[in-house]
Design an enzyme around this catalytic site. Structure first.
Site, PDB file in Angstrom:
ATOM      1  N   ASP A 146      -4.781 -18.306  12.264  1.00  0.00           N
ATOM      2  CA  ASP A 146      -4.752 -18.645  10.842  1.00  0.00           C
ATOM      3  C   ASP A 146      -5.952 -17.955  10.228  1.00  0.00           C
ATOM      4  O   ASP A 146      -7.102 -18.320  10.510  1.00  0.00           O
ATOM      5  CB  ASP A 146      -4.843 -20.171  10.656  1.00  0.00           C
ATOM      6  CG  ASP A 146      -4.903 -20.550   9.180  1.00  0.00           C
ATOM      7  OD1 ASP A 146      -5.001 -19.655   8.322  1.00  0.00           O
ATOM      8  OD2 ASP A 146      -4.858 -21.761   8.894  1.00  0.00           O
ATOM      9  N   VAL A 147      -5.699 -16.957   9.396  1.00  0.00           N
ATOM     10  CA  VAL A 147      -6.809 -16.124   8.897  1.00  0.00           C
ATOM     11  C   VAL A 147      -7.804 -16.901   8.043  1.00  0.00           C
ATOM     12  O   VAL A 147      -8.910 -16.418   7.791  1.00  0.00           O
ATOM     13  CB  VAL A 147      -6.310 -14.886   8.091  1.00  0.00           C
ATOM     14  CG1 VAL A 147      -5.572 -13.908   8.988  1.00  0.00           C
ATOM     15  CG2 VAL A 147      -5.482 -15.297   6.881  1.00  0.00           C
ATOM     16  N   ASN A 199      -3.863  -7.585   7.267  1.00  0.00           N
ATOM     17  CA  ASN A 199      -2.591  -7.439   6.553  1.00  0.00           C
ATOM     18  C   ASN A 199      -2.007  -8.780   6.088  1.00  0.00           C
ATOM     19  O   ASN A 199      -1.245  -8.811   5.121  1.00  0.00           O
ATOM     20  CB  ASN A 199      -1.608  -6.716   7.482  1.00  0.00           C
ATOM     21  CG  ASN A 199      -0.171  -6.901   7.056  1.00  0.00           C
ATOM     22  OD1 ASN A 199       0.307  -6.242   6.129  1.00  0.00           O
ATOM     23  ND2 ASN A 199       0.535  -7.832   7.710  1.00  0.00           N
ATOM     24  N   TYR A 249      -1.806 -13.692  -7.706  1.00  0.00           N
ATOM     25  CA  TYR A 249      -1.712 -12.738  -6.593  1.00  0.00           C
ATOM     26  C   TYR A 249      -2.475 -11.455  -6.915  1.00  0.00           C
ATOM     27  O   TYR A 249      -3.252 -10.950  -6.088  1.00  0.00           O
ATOM     28  CB  TYR A 249      -0.235 -12.439  -6.340  1.00  0.00           C
ATOM     29  CG  TYR A 249       0.043 -11.403  -5.285  1.00  0.00           C
ATOM     30  CD1 TYR A 249      -0.061 -11.697  -3.932  1.00  0.00           C
ATOM     31  CD2 TYR A 249       0.440 -10.107  -5.638  1.00  0.00           C
ATOM     32  CE1 TYR A 249       0.215 -10.744  -2.960  1.00  0.00           C
ATOM     33  CE2 TYR A 249       0.726  -9.149  -4.678  1.00  0.00           C
ATOM     34  CZ  TYR A 249       0.610  -9.467  -3.338  1.00  0.00           C
ATOM     35  OH  TYR A 249       0.883  -8.521  -2.390  1.00  0.00           O
ATOM     36  N   VAL A 275       7.865  -3.187  -1.276  1.00  0.00           N
ATOM     37  CA  VAL A 275       8.668  -2.933  -0.071  1.00  0.00           C
ATOM     38  C   VAL A 275       9.551  -4.161   0.144  1.00  0.00           C
ATOM     39  O   VAL A 275       9.053  -5.293   0.091  1.00  0.00           O
ATOM     40  CB  VAL A 275       7.765  -2.738   1.171  1.00  0.00           C
ATOM     41  CG1 VAL A 275       8.612  -2.383   2.386  1.00  0.00           C
ATOM     42  CG2 VAL A 275       6.705  -1.669   0.914  1.00  0.00           C
TER      43      VAL A 275
HETATM   44  P1  NAI Z   1       5.668 -11.085   4.818  1.00  0.00           P
HETATM   45  O1  NAI Z   1       5.660 -12.377   4.070  1.00  0.00           O
HETATM   46  O2  NAI Z   1       6.955 -10.503   5.224  1.00  0.00           O
HETATM   47  O3  NAI Z   1       4.746 -11.238   6.138  1.00  0.00           O
HETATM   48  C1  NAI Z   1       3.469 -11.808   6.051  1.00  0.00           C
HETATM   49  C2  NAI Z   1       3.011 -12.190   7.438  1.00  0.00           C
HETATM   50  O4  NAI Z   1       1.700 -12.782   7.293  1.00  0.00           O
HETATM   51  C3  NAI Z   1       3.907 -13.259   8.100  1.00  0.00           C
HETATM   52  O5  NAI Z   1       4.167 -12.904   9.431  1.00  0.00           O
HETATM   53  C4  NAI Z   1       3.076 -14.528   7.998  1.00  0.00           C
HETATM   54  O6  NAI Z   1       3.328 -15.459   9.045  1.00  0.00           O
HETATM   55  C5  NAI Z   1       1.655 -13.972   8.064  1.00  0.00           C
HETATM   56  N1  NAI Z   1       0.691 -14.917   7.501  1.00  0.00           N
HETATM   57  C6  NAI Z   1       0.752 -15.573   6.317  1.00  0.00           C
HETATM   58  N2  NAI Z   1      -0.288 -16.404   6.182  1.00  0.00           N
HETATM   59  C7  NAI Z   1      -1.035 -16.273   7.307  1.00  0.00           C
HETATM   60  C8  NAI Z   1      -2.247 -16.879   7.770  1.00  0.00           C
HETATM   61  N3  NAI Z   1      -2.885 -17.827   7.046  1.00  0.00           N
HETATM   62  N4  NAI Z   1      -2.729 -16.489   8.962  1.00  0.00           N
HETATM   63  C9  NAI Z   1      -2.096 -15.565   9.712  1.00  0.00           C
HETATM   64  N5  NAI Z   1      -0.938 -14.962   9.344  1.00  0.00           N
HETATM   65  C10 NAI Z   1      -0.422 -15.323   8.143  1.00  0.00           C
HETATM   66  O7  NAI Z   1       4.820 -10.082   3.904  1.00  0.00           O
HETATM   67  P2  NAI Z   1       4.786  -8.470   3.876  1.00  0.00           P
HETATM   68  O8  NAI Z   1       5.652  -8.008   2.798  1.00  0.00           O
HETATM   69  O9  NAI Z   1       4.943  -7.929   5.220  1.00  0.00           O
HETATM   70  O10 NAI Z   1       3.285  -8.254   3.352  1.00  0.00           O
HETATM   71  C11 NAI Z   1       2.214  -7.911   4.214  1.00  0.00           C
HETATM   72  C12 NAI Z   1       0.991  -7.627   3.351  1.00  0.00           C
HETATM   73  O11 NAI Z   1       1.296  -6.572   2.442  1.00  0.00           O
HETATM   74  C13 NAI Z   1       0.527  -8.806   2.500  1.00  0.00           C
HETATM   75  O12 NAI Z   1      -0.879  -8.830   2.430  1.00  0.00           O
HETATM   76  C14 NAI Z   1       1.115  -8.473   1.138  1.00  0.00           C
HETATM   77  O13 NAI Z   1       0.396  -9.092   0.093  1.00  0.00           O
HETATM   78  C15 NAI Z   1       0.977  -6.971   1.121  1.00  0.00           C
HETATM   79  N6  NAI Z   1       1.866  -6.287   0.197  1.00  0.00           N
HETATM   80  C16 NAI Z   1       3.226  -6.406   0.333  1.00  0.00           C
HETATM   81  C17 NAI Z   1       4.063  -5.760  -0.555  1.00  0.00           C
HETATM   82  C18 NAI Z   1       5.550  -5.854  -0.479  1.00  0.00           C
HETATM   83  O14 NAI Z   1       6.213  -5.423  -1.420  1.00  0.00           O
HETATM   84  N7  NAI Z   1       6.127  -6.364   0.583  1.00  0.00           N
HETATM   85  C19 NAI Z   1       3.508  -4.932  -1.649  1.00  0.00           C
HETATM   86  C20 NAI Z   1       2.075  -4.880  -1.683  1.00  0.00           C
HETATM   87  C21 NAI Z   1       1.293  -5.537  -0.780  1.00  0.00           C
END
Ligand code: NAI
Length: 262
Positions: A61-62, A87, A156, A191
């Site tokens: 948990d980050v 990430n 956000y 994405v």
């Molecule tokens: P996602 O929701 O598909 O995956 C996020 C992952 O982070 C999940 O596996 C989740 O369990 C994990 N997570 C969440 N809270 C956590 C915590 N407290 N401790 C450890 N792990 C935790 O999101 P996605 O799309 O893969 O996004 C990844 C990163 O990219 C994020 O930081 C997001 O803000 C950023 N991002 C995503 C975009 C998009 O369009 N998908 C665009 C710009 C940035």
């Protein structure tokens, strides 16, 4: 995915690596030869990805300092820590008119505190000189939302701007203290992961667009490259920043958004 970049001998820890962008980054780092530790809240998914790439999984948990200590220890045990990708992130959409304090607090905790703790523990654990004579690398995942305004993501966007500033200060401190760690961030465009697709749905539900498809079309319209981003686009950028090809790239925010944020 075959990679022309060689990260063999390096250990990388990827937060939020159980799915979405983090999973893609973990897979690409492993394909480039790195030993990868996936660190996530989602145990089963994270362990499955780790098994698929011959890496390790650790529950993280980050937002929790003790959790970070345990996760970093796992990475160090695999041979030393060279690369940390901060990430993990969450997005809770809302118009400012309806903003819920607890939602904003939660995003600040995960996106800002989580990234700050990741940098802290990376700095403490990274060896001053890695296997290729290069110091450690930290890559933070901000967002195009740190650079341009989009409705329904005020909280956000604020957290992602904070990630951008954290990155610059961390790069500066690393230099001043002689830690030898490069710190950069990327600004992904939209994405269609669980988060990205969820955001398009939220925008339609909040009445900003007639449908999620229209929300996506509006993003594509703003993007000179004429499409959404892919997981591979983000993973490629992370592998580059992690590699010696980026050895003089430090303290930057790299847009990986097809030009949307320019
Ligand atoms: P996602 O929701 O598909 O995956 C996020 C992952 O982070 C999940 O596996 C989740 O369990 C994990 N997570 C969440 N809270 C956590 C915590 N407290 N401790 C450890 N792990 C935790 O999101 P996605 O799309 O893969 O996004 C990844 C990163 O990219 C994020 O930081 C997001 O803000 C950023 N991002 C995503 C975009 C998009 O369009 N998908 C665009 C710009 C940035």
């Amino acid at each position: 995915m075959p990679s022309s970049i060689d990260l063999s001998g390096r250990t990388a820890l990827v937060t939020g690596g159980a799915q979405g962008l983090g999973e893609g980054m973990a897979r690409a780092l492993a394909a480039a030869g790195a030993s990868v530790v996936i660190a996530d809240l989602r145990d089963d998914q994270g362990a499955a990805v780790a098994a698929a790439i011959g890496g390790h999984f650790v529950h993280l948990d980050v937002t929790n300092e003790l959790s970070w200590q345990a996760a970093i220890a796992v990475a160090v045990e695999t041979g030393g820590l060279d690369i940390v990708v901060n990430n993990a992130g969450i997005e809770i959409s809302s118009l400012i008119l309806d903003l819920e304090p607890d939602d904003v607090r939660r995003m600040l905790e995960v996106n800002v505190l989580g990234t700050a703790l990741g940098i802290k523990h990376a700095f403490r654990a990274m060896r001053p000189e890695g296997p290729a004579g290069q110091g450690g690398v930290v890559i933070n995942v901000a967002s195009v939302a740190a650079t341009i305004a989009f409705p329904a993501i005020a909280g956000y966007s604020a957290t992602k701007s904070a990630v951008d500033r954290l990155t610059r200060v961390a790069a500066m401190e690393s230099g001043k203290l002689g830690l030898g760690v490069r710190v950069n961030c990327i600004y992904p465009g939209l994405v269609p992961t669980e988060m990205g697709a969820g955001l398009a749905n939220d925008m339609a539900e909040l009445g900003l667009y007639p449908s999620p498809t229209d929300a996506v079309a509006a993003v594509v319209e703003l993007t000179p490259s004429g499409r959404l981003g892919t997981i591979e686009d983000m993973a490629d950028a992370v592998v580059f920043l992690a590699s010696d090809h980026a050895k003089f790239v430090n303290g930057v925010g790299l847009p990986v958004d097809g030009g949307m944020g320019m």
